[in-house]
Scaffold this motif. Structure first.
Motif, mmCIF file in Angstrom:
data_model
loop_
_atom_site.group_PDB
_atom_site.id
_atom_site.type_symbol
_atom_site.label_atom_id
_atom_site.label_comp_id
_atom_site.label_asym_id
_atom_site.label_seq_id
_atom_site.Cartn_x
_atom_site.Cartn_y
_atom_site.Cartn_z
ATOM 1 N N ASP A 1 -4.997 -14.315 -6.320
ATOM 2 C CA ASP A 1 -3.747 -14.632 -5.634
ATOM 3 C C ASP A 1 -3.388 -13.629 -4.549
ATOM 4 O O ASP A 1 -2.293 -13.675 -4.003
ATOM 5 C CB ASP A 1 -2.595 -14.704 -6.650
ATOM 6 N N CYS A 2 -4.300 -12.722 -4.231
ATOM 7 C CA CYS A 2 -4.005 -11.735 -3.194
ATOM 8 C C CYS A 2 -5.313 -11.197 -2.631
ATOM 9 O O CYS A 2 -6.287 -11.015 -3.374
ATOM 10 C CB CYS A 2 -3.151 -10.596 -3.758
ATOM 11 N N ASN A 3 -5.325 -10.941 -1.344
ATOM 12 C CA ASN A 3 -6.466 -10.314 -0.693
ATOM 13 C C ASN A 3 -6.196 -8.817 -0.611
ATOM 14 O O ASN A 3 -5.372 -8.359 0.190
ATOM 15 C CB ASN A 3 -6.680 -10.904 0.700
ATOM 16 N N LEU A 4 -6.873 -8.048 -1.438
ATOM 17 C CA LEU A 4 -6.624 -6.614 -1.491
ATOM 18 C C LEU A 4 -6.986 -5.920 -0.193
ATOM 19 O O LEU A 4 -6.501 -4.822 0.083
ATOM 20 C CB LEU A 4 -7.405 -5.985 -2.650
ATOM 21 N N GLU A 5 -7.830 -6.545 0.637
ATOM 22 C CA GLU A 5 -8.208 -5.933 1.900
ATOM 23 C C GLU A 5 -7.038 -5.861 2.875
ATOM 24 O O GLU A 5 -7.049 -5.057 3.808
ATOM 25 C CB GLU A 5 -9.363 -6.713 2.540
ATOM 26 N N LEU A 6 -6.023 -6.704 2.664
ATOM 27 C CA LEU A 6 -4.879 -6.730 3.571
ATOM 28 C C LEU A 6 -3.735 -5.852 3.094
ATOM 29 O O LEU A 6 -2.701 -5.769 3.761
ATOM 30 C CB LEU A 6 -4.378 -8.171 3.732
ATOM 31 N N VAL A 7 -3.889 -5.206 1.952
ATOM 32 C CA VAL A 7 -2.831 -4.356 1.390
ATOM 33 C C VAL A 7 -3.082 -2.922 1.825
ATOM 34 O O VAL A 7 -4.210 -2.420 1.752
ATOM 35 C CB VAL A 7 -2.794 -4.458 -0.147
ATOM 36 N N HIS A 8 -2.037 -2.261 2.258
ATOM 37 C CA HIS A 8 -2.127 -0.861 2.703
ATOM 38 C C HIS A 8 -1.795 0.033 1.507
ATOM 39 O O HIS A 8 -0.631 0.193 1.133
ATOM 40 C CB HIS A 8 -1.146 -0.608 3.846
ATOM 41 N N PHE A 9 -2.813 0.634 0.917
ATOM 42 C CA PHE A 9 -2.626 1.493 -0.253
ATOM 43 C C PHE A 9 -2.450 2.937 0.207
ATOM 44 O O PHE A 9 -3.184 3.435 1.066
ATOM 45 C CB PHE A 9 -3.833 1.395 -1.190
ATOM 46 N N THR B 1 -0.702 1.961 -8.371
ATOM 47 C CA THR B 1 -0.942 2.773 -7.176
ATOM 48 C C THR B 1 0.172 2.530 -6.183
ATOM 49 O O THR B 1 0.875 1.505 -6.228
ATOM 50 C CB THR B 1 -2.305 2.431 -6.546
ATOM 51 N N GLY B 2 0.357 3.471 -5.269
ATOM 52 C CA GLY B 2 1.400 3.341 -4.270
ATOM 53 C C GLY B 2 0.960 2.512 -3.084
ATOM 54 O O GLY B 2 -0.196 2.547 -2.664
ATOM 55 N N ILE B 3 1.894 1.741 -2.543
ATOM 56 C CA ILE B 3 1.700 0.993 -1.309
ATOM 57 C C ILE B 3 2.903 1.274 -0.416
ATOM 58 O O ILE B 3 3.844 1.964 -0.822
ATOM 59 C CB ILE B 3 1.558 -0.521 -1.559
ATOM 60 N N LEU B 4 2.870 0.764 0.801
ATOM 61 C CA LEU B 4 4.008 0.936 1.687
ATOM 62 C C LEU B 4 5.241 0.267 1.093
ATOM 63 O O LEU B 4 5.192 -0.917 0.716
ATOM 64 C CB LEU B 4 3.705 0.347 3.066
ATOM 65 N N THR B 5 6.333 1.010 0.972
ATOM 66 C CA THR B 5 7.646 0.558 0.482
ATOM 67 C C THR B 5 7.628 0.135 -0.976
ATOM 68 O O THR B 5 8.545 -0.540 -1.417
ATOM 69 C CB THR B 5 8.204 -0.608 1.324
#
Length: 731
Positions: free
Chosen positions: A324-332, A351-355
């Protein structure tokens, strides 16, 4: 409750706190590491007797000083292999972490410190309280490994520099199932250290402590992590193959590493004794990657299963089946934290992501790669909203009010059987969350942690003291958990002006809060010294005596120290532990000892057969000490007279000299230098180095091997299972 602690220093990195399982709290502050060791509740008050002593022993360890052997001098190299930054760095602390217990001396924890000159060092406490020394430099093991295949000095230098690291959970297993006592590996495990170098290589290292008090660091496996530049995804404006593209690609560093739990697997082959699988999470640039670790142990000799050549680690990159999510598009952004416990139904990675934060929940089957069904990993992205914890503000007003600061600290606490796993996180903007996981598969409850309330109180006082008009700000630098307590480190600053401060004005404030279900504050004393009863003491002593007496069946001739140990255990049974379980063992041990050494033990053997609650053994005369085979008898080192046996805790010679008896061997401790002490209850023991057992030497039949078995099996306090320390001031 535990009072807040204020240190005159400034933190030098995020996640600046780490708390060992021995209760030692380490704080990264510039060129120093401040180590707070808790005092016990049983310690006496100060000299005036008006107030108790400070709850902590404070130690300041300077980690920026290196010898030429530890940090060799290198001439400038090519630009891709040489950086003026690390070379000219003042070596401030960039990261630090405690190992699992069992690696350092007396089965304590080893402290790993990464400094800004990209050198990872290992430290342990030795000698007097407060003295810490560097015992190993990880870069030396990397240099030795890569020098076998790389001739380029500059490239070898780059590969020996450490960018990030993590300790894996210990790998515990039974060596054999032949009924022998559990070996140290089954209790403490193998300790694997994972480091990422400046060339984006993951190196898996086995760290061991030898009997000669030296540490060995052996390379088990090396895995390169390289990612081609994505010109059609996150960075379409960068031309593929350009110099700028190459420069950007070279800056994709492995900034965070975290290892999940080891899960036992069926051995893949007949020559494999044990097999384990774990998952390693890394952040490469802004991308999250997972590495599958398959570890196999193939011992050729069951007595030497911790040999490096028998431990193999195979690392393979595996993508998580998230549908349900493309991890390549997430900014970790990091950091990484695994949440696992035996009773929990799943394993989570936070893990932390933006905001906000990202939570990946895996079943045990998915984690162990028993199933690879698409969508078997649940992915969530809870964002930080400023109205999340405030019921007085309309939620619609906070729809566009986000907290943008990255996560700077994260820790997890696992409560008792009826309590949940709790995630604590803080940000550089002093945002704090406490997230409870009921089953780790459902949405938990978000609360404001207790330490955040204390932080706000300190911030209000700072604002009033400096007349800032409500414009004071705080930053959370570290979180650490230990046995129901959470420590939070933060600093306070003015928010409406350029801050100017000197070293004297630098401050780190550490507050402590409880995570128990009652939500009450607890102090270290309530967690520390257990209450002993006579029955518990007798039971602990009886277990040690039974172990020592059963080893008497392996007694050989001229085993001087082993004869003393067996004789002391047998006589201790006659004096204080005359039970139906121990008396027959003591009688057999005395008969075997008499037959092998030829010494007259008729008096002791006759007392085994009489019906009485206790029987003291008189001190031996000078004639008896001069007879052949008199090694088992104790003699006073001061006056050369015999020592009477009347108690398991104290001894007295014929001339009146008093000594304390070792709680493990029950021998009289006549030299205080040869003692070690339990850091919790203060019980005194003979140091195994007194027996000459710390030297690295081949296993042999006789006193050394048998005495070593006693000290290795009872390597913690027999009363409270506390760790030992060789400083009397540490009691």
């Amino acid at each position: 409750m535990l009072d807040p602690v204020e240190l005159q220093a400034s933190p030098s990195c995020y996640n600046c706190l780490t708390w060992s399982t021995d209760g030692e709290l380490a704080v990264a502050a510039g060129e120093y590491v401040h180590i707070l060791t808790p005092r016990n509740a049983s310690e006496s008050p100060d000299s005036a007797g008006e107030k108790p002593a400070a709850p902590w022993h404070f130690t300041r360890l300077r980690v920026s000083m290196f010898t030429h052997k530890e940090w060799p001098k290198f001439m400038p190299q090519r630009r891709e292999n040489f950086s003026i930054g690390p070379e000219q760095s003042i070596s401030t602390v960039a990261a630090l972490s405690w190992s699992s217990p069992g690696l350092a001396k007396y089965r304590r924890c080893l402290l790993a410190v990464l400094t800004s000159n990209l050198i990872l060092s290992l430290y342990e406490s030795v000698g007097l309280q407060g003295k810490w020394i560097r015992v190993a430099v990880v870069g030396h093991a990397l240099q030795s490994h890569f020098s076998k295949s790389i001739n380029n000095v500059g490239l070898r230098l780059r590969k020996s520099r450490v960018r990030s690291f993590t300790w894996c959970p210990p790998i515990k297993y039974r060596v054999s199932e032949d009924g022998n006592p559990p070996d140290p590996v089954s209790r403490w495990g193998l300790h694997i250290l994972v480091v990422a170098n400046d060339d984006n290589d993951l190196i898996f290292l086995l760290v061991r402590r030898r009997r000669d008090n030296q540490y060995t660091i052996d390379v088990l496996s090396v895995m390169s992590v390289h990612e081609p530049l994505d010109t059609n995804g996150n960075y379409p404006m960068i031309m593929k193959g350009s110099l700028f593209a190459a420069a950007v690609r070279s800056r994709f560093l492995l900034s965070h590493i975290s290892c999940g739990p080891w899960i036992s697997q069926s051995p893949p082959s007949a020559d494999t004794l044990h097999s384990f699988v774990a998952m390693l999470a890394i952040i490469h640039g802004t991308k999250l990657k997972t590495i599958e670790l398959n570890t196999s142990i193939r011992p050729a000799n069951l007595e030497e299963v911790d040999s490096t050549s028998k431990v193999n680690v195979n690392a393979v990159e595996r993508a998580l089946p998230v549908s349900d999510c493309n991890l390549e598009l997430v900014h970790f952004t990091g950091p990484l934290q695994w949440i696992f416990e035996a009773r929990l139904q799943s394993i989570s990675l936070v893990t932390g992501i933006l905001t906000g934060r990202a939570v990946l929940t895996l079943s045990h089957e998915t984690y162990a790669r028993k199933t690879r069904k698409s969508g078997s990993v649940r992915f969530q992205q809870p964002l930080f909203s400023r109205v999340m914890l405030s019921s007085s503000v309309n939620a619609d007003q906070g729809a566009y009010s986000r907290h943008w600061e990255p996560i700077s600290a994260m820790t997890v606490t696992i409560g008792s059987v009826d309590e949940d796993a709790t995630l604590h996180l803080g940000t550089a903007g002093a945002w704090g969350e406490e997230y409870s996981y009921p089953t780790l598969q459902e949405e938990g409850q978000i609360l404001q942690p207790e330490w955040k309330t204390q932080l706000d109180d300190f911030l209000d006082r700072f604002d009033i003291d400096h007349d800032l008009g409500g414009l004071a700000v705080a930053r959370v630098w570290g979180l650490a958990a230990y046995r129901g307590l959470v420590a939070a480190a933060f600093t306070m600053h003015p928010g409406d002006m350029v801050e100017y401060s000197t070293t004297v004005e630098e401050r780190i404030t550490i507050v402590f809060s409880s995570v128990t279900s009652e939500r009450r504050r607890m102090d270290y004393a309530s967690l520390g010294v257990p209450k002993f009863t006579k029955d518990k003491i007798r039971e602990a002593q009886a277990n040690v005596l039974e172990f020592n007496l059963r080893l008497a069946a392996e007694l050989q001739h001229n085993d001087q120290w082993f004869e003393k140990l067996v004789y002391a255990a047998a006589v201790c049974v006659l004096v204080e532990h005359r039970t139906s379980r121990l008396v027959p063992l003591a009688c057999k041990a005395l008969e075997r000892l008499s037959a092998l050494s030829g010494v007259d033990l008729g008096d002791e053997i006759s007392k085994c057969r009489i019906q009485t609650d206790s029987a003291s053994v008189a001190a031996k005369s000078a004639d008896q000490f001069g007879a052949p085979g008199a090694d088992p008898f104790e003699k006073c080192d001061i006056c050369d007279s015999g020592i009477e046996w009347y108690s398991s805790q104290e001894a007295q010679c014929a001339e009146g000299h008093m000594f304390v008896r070792c709680a493990l061997t029950f021998l009289a401790i006549q030299d205080p230098v040869s003692s070690k002490f339990c850091s919790v209850c203060g019980a005194e023991y003979l140091d195994e180095e007194t027996f000459g057992l710390s030297l690295e030497e081949p296993q042999e039949e006789g006193s050394r091997s048998q005495c070593r078995a006693v000290f290795e099996f009872f390597d913690t306090c027999i009363y409270c299972h506390g760790k030992f320390h060789d400083d009397i001031l540490a009691r």
